[in-house]
Motif scaffolding. Structure first.
Motif, PDB file in Angstrom:
ATOM      1  N   THR A   1       2.179  -0.976  -8.962  1.00 24.03           N
ATOM      2  CA  THR A   1       3.447  -1.486  -8.451  1.00 24.03           C
ATOM      3  C   THR A   1       4.356  -0.293  -8.170  1.00 24.03           C
ATOM      4  OG1 THR A   1       4.317  -1.743 -10.688  1.00 24.03           O
ATOM      5  CG2 THR A   1       3.275  -3.659  -9.702  1.00 24.03           C
TER       6      THR A   1
ATOM      7  N   ASP B   1      -3.182  -4.161  -4.895  1.00 29.81           N
ATOM      8  CA  ASP B   1      -4.478  -4.348  -5.552  1.00 29.81           C
ATOM      9  C   ASP B   1      -5.547  -3.702  -4.685  1.00 29.81           C
ATOM     10  OD1 ASP B   1      -4.269  -6.343  -7.991  1.00 29.81           O
ATOM     11  OD2 ASP B   1      -2.884  -7.099  -6.462  1.00 29.81           O
TER      12      ASP B   1
ATOM     13  N   GLU C   1       8.371   0.774  -6.028  1.00 27.22           N
ATOM     14  CA  GLU C   1       9.521   0.354  -5.225  1.00 27.22           C
ATOM     15  C   GLU C   1      10.221   1.571  -4.674  1.00 27.22           C
ATOM     16  OE1 GLU C   1      13.559  -0.538  -7.299  1.00 27.22           O
ATOM     17  OE2 GLU C   1      12.029  -1.683  -8.390  1.00 27.22           O
TER      18      GLU C   1
ATOM     19  N   GLN D   1      -4.568  -2.078 -10.033  1.00 25.58           N
ATOM     20  CA  GLN D   1      -3.319  -2.700  -9.564  1.00 25.58           C
ATOM     21  C   GLN D   1      -2.178  -1.731  -9.831  1.00 25.58           C
ATOM     22  OE1 GLN D   1      -0.853  -6.131 -11.388  1.00 25.58           O
ATOM     23  NE2 GLN D   1      -1.996  -7.126  -9.722  1.00 25.58           N
TER      24      GLN D   1
ATOM     25  N   GLU E   1      -3.242   6.156 -11.327  1.00 24.41           N
ATOM     26  CA  GLU E   1      -4.102   5.035 -11.706  1.00 24.41           C
ATOM     27  C   GLU E   1      -5.525   5.562 -11.923  1.00 24.41           C
ATOM     28  OE1 GLU E   1      -2.671   2.305 -12.321  1.00 24.41           O
ATOM     29  OE2 GLU E   1      -0.759   2.520 -11.278  1.00 24.41           O
TER      30      GLU E   1
ATOM     31  N   LYS F   1       8.723  -9.382  -3.401  1.00 28.50           N
ATOM     32  CA  LYS F   1       9.887  -9.095  -4.249  1.00 28.50           C
ATOM     33  C   LYS F   1      10.824  -8.065  -3.620  1.00 28.50           C
ATOM     34  CE  LYS F   1       7.742 -10.311  -8.688  1.00 28.50           C
ATOM     35  NZ  LYS F   1       6.540 -10.933  -8.119  1.00 28.50           N
ATOM     36  N   SER F   2      10.608  -7.734  -2.362  1.00 27.76           N
ATOM     37  CA  SER F   2      11.472  -6.767  -1.667  1.00 27.76           C
ATOM     38  C   SER F   2      12.843  -7.363  -1.376  1.00 27.76           C
ATOM     39  CB  SER F   2      10.807  -6.328  -0.362  1.00 27.76           C
ATOM     40  OG  SER F   2       9.539  -5.743  -0.604  1.00 27.76           O
TER      41      SER F   2
ATOM     42  N   GLN G   1       2.169   6.918  -8.709  1.00 27.33           N
ATOM     43  CA  GLN G   1       1.686   6.080  -9.796  1.00 27.33           C
ATOM     44  C   GLN G   1       0.233   6.479 -10.066  1.00 27.33           C
ATOM     45  OE1 GLN G   1       3.707   3.647 -11.324  1.00 27.33           O
ATOM     46  NE2 GLN G   1       5.293   4.571 -10.066  1.00 27.33           N
TER      47      GLN G   1
ATOM     48  N   ARG H   1       9.470  -3.360  -2.358  1.00 32.22           N
ATOM     49  CA  ARG H   1       8.742  -3.471  -3.624  1.00 32.22           C
ATOM     50  C   ARG H   1       7.342  -3.972  -3.310  1.00 32.22           C
ATOM     51  NH1 ARG H   1      13.894  -5.521  -4.991  1.00 32.22           N
ATOM     52  NH2 ARG H   1      15.001  -4.110  -6.442  1.00 32.22           N
ATOM     53  N   ALA H   2       6.353  -3.270  -3.827  1.00 30.23           N
ATOM     54  CA  ALA H   2       4.960  -3.584  -3.490  1.00 30.23           C
ATOM     55  C   ALA H   2       4.111  -3.690  -4.744  1.00 30.23           C
ATOM     56  CB  ALA H   2       4.384  -2.512  -2.574  1.00 30.23           C
ATOM     57  N   THR H   3       3.274  -4.722  -4.784  1.00 33.22           N
ATOM     58  CA  THR H   3       2.170  -4.793  -5.733  1.00 33.22           C
ATOM     59  C   THR H   3       0.897  -4.585  -4.923  1.00 33.22           C
ATOM     60  OG1 THR H   3       3.362  -6.326  -7.167  1.00 33.22           O
ATOM     61  CG2 THR H   3       0.981  -6.208  -7.436  1.00 33.22           C
TER      62      THR H   3
ATOM     63  N   ASP I   1       1.338  -7.299  -1.894  1.00 28.21           N
ATOM     64  CA  ASP I   1       2.374  -8.316  -2.073  1.00 28.21           C
ATOM     65  C   ASP I   1       3.728  -7.616  -1.989  1.00 28.21           C
ATOM     66  OD1 ASP I   1       4.098 -10.331  -2.786  1.00 28.21           O
ATOM     67  OD2 ASP I   1       3.204 -10.714  -4.749  1.00 28.21           O
TER      68      ASP I   1
END
Length: 238
Positions: A128, A114, A130, A126, A11, A60-61, A9, A110-112, A57
């Motif tokens: 995200t 920050d 998976e 931030q 960023e 949501k896994s 990702q 699944r990870a968020t 976070d």
């Protein structure tokens, strides 16, 4: 064919992805990999005089009961304001110890994430991602094992390790000195200290001149404590 890493990702001045270790049993090893542009850094869980620690976070896994982030030993950098920050440059893998709810059902992390990346200025980021854990033998196992080797291990004062803390003493009302014994006196050694909870912000220990032979001596003050906190008996992590 199962993928053992999520796509990068891209960023701000950095990139991040998830890594999956081998699928076996209910306790798995994963990782969060960071790539940082030259000159940019991100922070350890205790960021020093300035900086923002990363937060994660995983709620949501799928089929995951708990995730523990393991932290490689950081480095110390000047923060441009007379102090120092603690963190990482270039490439970093934070190992993850993952406990599955059920060993025989699919697992998706699944990870968020920050975090902040800093050169002269800091930029909040931030991301995200998976990733499913599906490989019996993951292509990322060696990278995860190498990262795990850089995570400090529990030890007791005086343990017969090549690098060991020999002694810790109180000096006056709020001073602490720590003697670190190392086999090679030319080794560059840095010492960091954490309190029992994240709201402790203890200073970075400084190297003391004229230490006894075979020892590097550090000192710090019991500053940065939460309000109305008595440090007596508190468990410090060195």
């Amino acid at each position: 064919m199962a993928e053992d890493a999520s796509p990068w990702q891209q960023e701000s001045h950095s990139a991040v992805r998830l890594l999956a270790g081998s699928r076996s049993g209910t306790v798995l090893l994963g990782g969060i990999a960071f790539q940082l542009e030259p000159g940019w850094k991100t922070y350890w869980r205790t960021p020093g005089d300035s900086g923002v620690p990363p937060s994660f976070d995983f709620s949501k896994s799928d089929n995951i009961d708990a995730v523990t982030v393991l932290w490689p030993a950081p480095s110390k950098f000047p923060d441009g304001a007379g102090g120092h920050s603690l963190g990482y440059k270039n490439q970093l893998v934070l190992p993850l110890r993952i406990v599955a709810k059920s060993a025989d059902k699919p697992i998706t992390l699944r990870a968020t994430i920050d975090y902040a990346v800093c050169e002269k200025l800091c930029v909040p980021v931030q991301a995200t991602a998976e990733l499913s854990f599906a490989s019996v033998a993951s292509t990322e196992d060696s990278a995860l094992a190498s990262a795990l080797d850089t995570v400090p291990k529990p030890a007791r004062i005086g343990d017969p390790n090549p690098l060991t803390i020999r002694d810790v003493k109180r000096e006056g009302k709020s001073g602490v000195t720590v003697d670190v014994a190392a086999e090679n006196p030319k080794d560059k050694i840095e010492l960091f200290v954490e309190g029992p909870t994240p709201d402790w912000a203890l200073p970075i220990p400084t190297l003391v001149d004229h230490a006894p032979p075979g020892v590097k001596r550090f000192s710090f003050q019991l500053d940065g404590l939460p309000p109305n906190t008595d440090p007596e008996g508190a468990l410090l992590k060195l």
